[in-house]
Write a protein that holds these residues in place. Structure first.
Motif, PDB file in Angstrom:
ATOM      1  N   SER A  29       0.828  -1.207   0.000  1.00 20.72           N
ATOM      2  CA  SER A  29       0.000   0.000   0.000  1.00 20.72           C
ATOM      3  C   SER A  29       0.870   1.268   0.000  1.00 20.72           C
ATOM      4  O   SER A  29       0.522   2.275  -0.627  1.00 20.72           O
ATOM      5  CB  SER A  29      -0.955   0.006   1.202  1.00 20.72           C
ATOM      6  N   LEU A  32       2.161   1.783  -3.530  1.00 23.05           N
ATOM      7  CA  LEU A  32       1.135   2.404  -4.371  1.00 23.05           C
ATOM      8  C   LEU A  32       1.033   3.900  -4.106  1.00 23.05           C
ATOM      9  O   LEU A  32       0.919   4.706  -5.042  1.00 23.05           O
ATOM     10  CB  LEU A  32      -0.224   1.749  -4.114  1.00 23.05           C
ATOM     11  N   CYS A  57       3.169  -5.177  -4.830  1.00 24.60           N
ATOM     12  CA  CYS A  57       1.791  -5.668  -4.693  1.00 24.60           C
ATOM     13  C   CYS A  57       1.753  -7.191  -4.765  1.00 24.60           C
ATOM     14  O   CYS A  57       1.026  -7.842  -4.001  1.00 24.60           O
ATOM     15  CB  CYS A  57       0.911  -5.071  -5.788  1.00 24.60           C
ATOM     16  N   GLN A  62      -1.393  -9.027  -3.448  1.00 24.19           N
ATOM     17  CA  GLN A  62      -2.406  -8.172  -4.067  1.00 24.19           C
ATOM     18  C   GLN A  62      -2.286  -8.240  -5.588  1.00 24.19           C
ATOM     19  O   GLN A  62      -1.846  -7.302  -6.246  1.00 24.19           O
ATOM     20  CB  GLN A  62      -2.247  -6.736  -3.574  1.00 24.19           C
ATOM     21  N   HIS A  65      -4.117  -5.481  -7.730  1.00 22.24           N
ATOM     22  CA  HIS A  65      -3.424  -4.190  -7.746  1.00 22.24           C
ATOM     23  C   HIS A  65      -2.192  -4.258  -8.652  1.00 22.24           C
ATOM     24  O   HIS A  65      -1.878  -3.290  -9.355  1.00 22.24           O
ATOM     25  CB  HIS A  65      -3.006  -3.789  -6.332  1.00 22.24           C
ATOM     26  N   SER A  68      -3.310  -3.983 -12.151  1.00 21.19           N
ATOM     27  CA  SER A  68      -3.807  -2.629 -12.385  1.00 21.19           C
ATOM     28  C   SER A  68      -2.654  -1.652 -12.609  1.00 21.19           C
ATOM     29  O   SER A  68      -2.706  -0.791 -13.499  1.00 21.19           O
ATOM     30  CB  SER A  68      -4.656  -2.184 -11.193  1.00 21.19           C
TER      31      SER A  68
END
Length: 200
Positions: A29, A32, A57, A62, A65, A68
């Motif tokens: 996190s 990101l 990630c 994740q 993510h 993405s």
């Protein structure tokens, strides 16, 4: 947050190093947030920033993510390469998402990028984790047909895929077909073939 200048080379390097550090500590996190802050400040981001964030990630489990972030990289007109695609496939492996992993391999071929052994092994591992033994062996065959150097990991993953699917006799048939005996395999993997009563 970052305290870096828009056109600062040191800032660009510092940002990527910070994101990589987040990957090592599984702080996906934070990685990101760093990437988004870099975008907000107008830092000239390169593929390395996105791949490092996707990797963080992936390590944090994740996978959505990660994909993405890689999608954002391609939207930013940064040319994808084998490393970025491999990062995406590895993220799919972590999330046990075999269909997106195979889709990424297909995209690589369409983009005229030849996956390397890391890309293929990640896709095979994804198939193995999802008990998709046919896809695992199909990928192994594609590697051989495209003259991509295979290794022990490639073959051990395929054997484990058969072990998971409890199709030992079918597995033995493919074992002979691809000449697996030329490669070293782990003792645990070899035990798969014992019930078939066939010598290796």
């Amino acid at each position: 947050m970052l305290g870096i200048g828009r056109g600062s080379r040191e800032g660009v390097i510092s940002l990527e190093a910070s994101i990589k550090s987040c990957g090592r500590t599984k702080q996906w996190s934070v990685a990101l947030r760093l990437l988004r802050e870099g975008l907000r400040l107008g830092v000239q981001l390169g593929p390395g920033h996105y791949v490092a964030t996707a990797s963080a990630c992936r390590k944090g489990g994740q996978w959505q993510h990660a994909l993405s972030v890689l999608s954002d990289m391609w939207k930013a007109k940064l040319e994808p390469n084998v490393i970025s695609y491999s990062a995406g496939i590895s993220a799919c492996e972590k999330g046990e998402q075999w269909q997106p992993a195979l889709a990424l391999l297909s995209e690589m071929w369409e983009a005229k990028l030849e996956p390397d052994v890391i890309s293929y092994n990640a896709a095979i591992c994804t198939s193995e984790r999802c008990s998709q033994w046919r896809h695992a062996f199909l990928l192994l065959r594609v590697m051989r047909e495209r003259h991509v150097e295979t290794n022990d990991i490639s073959y051990n993953l395929c054997i484990t895929a058969y072990e998971r699917s409890s199709r030992n006799l079918a597995g033995l048939s493919c074992y002979r077909c691809i000449g697996l005996s030329r490669f070293r395999v782990s003792c645990g993997a070899l035990s798969v073939w014992e019930p078939a009563g066939e010598p290796l």
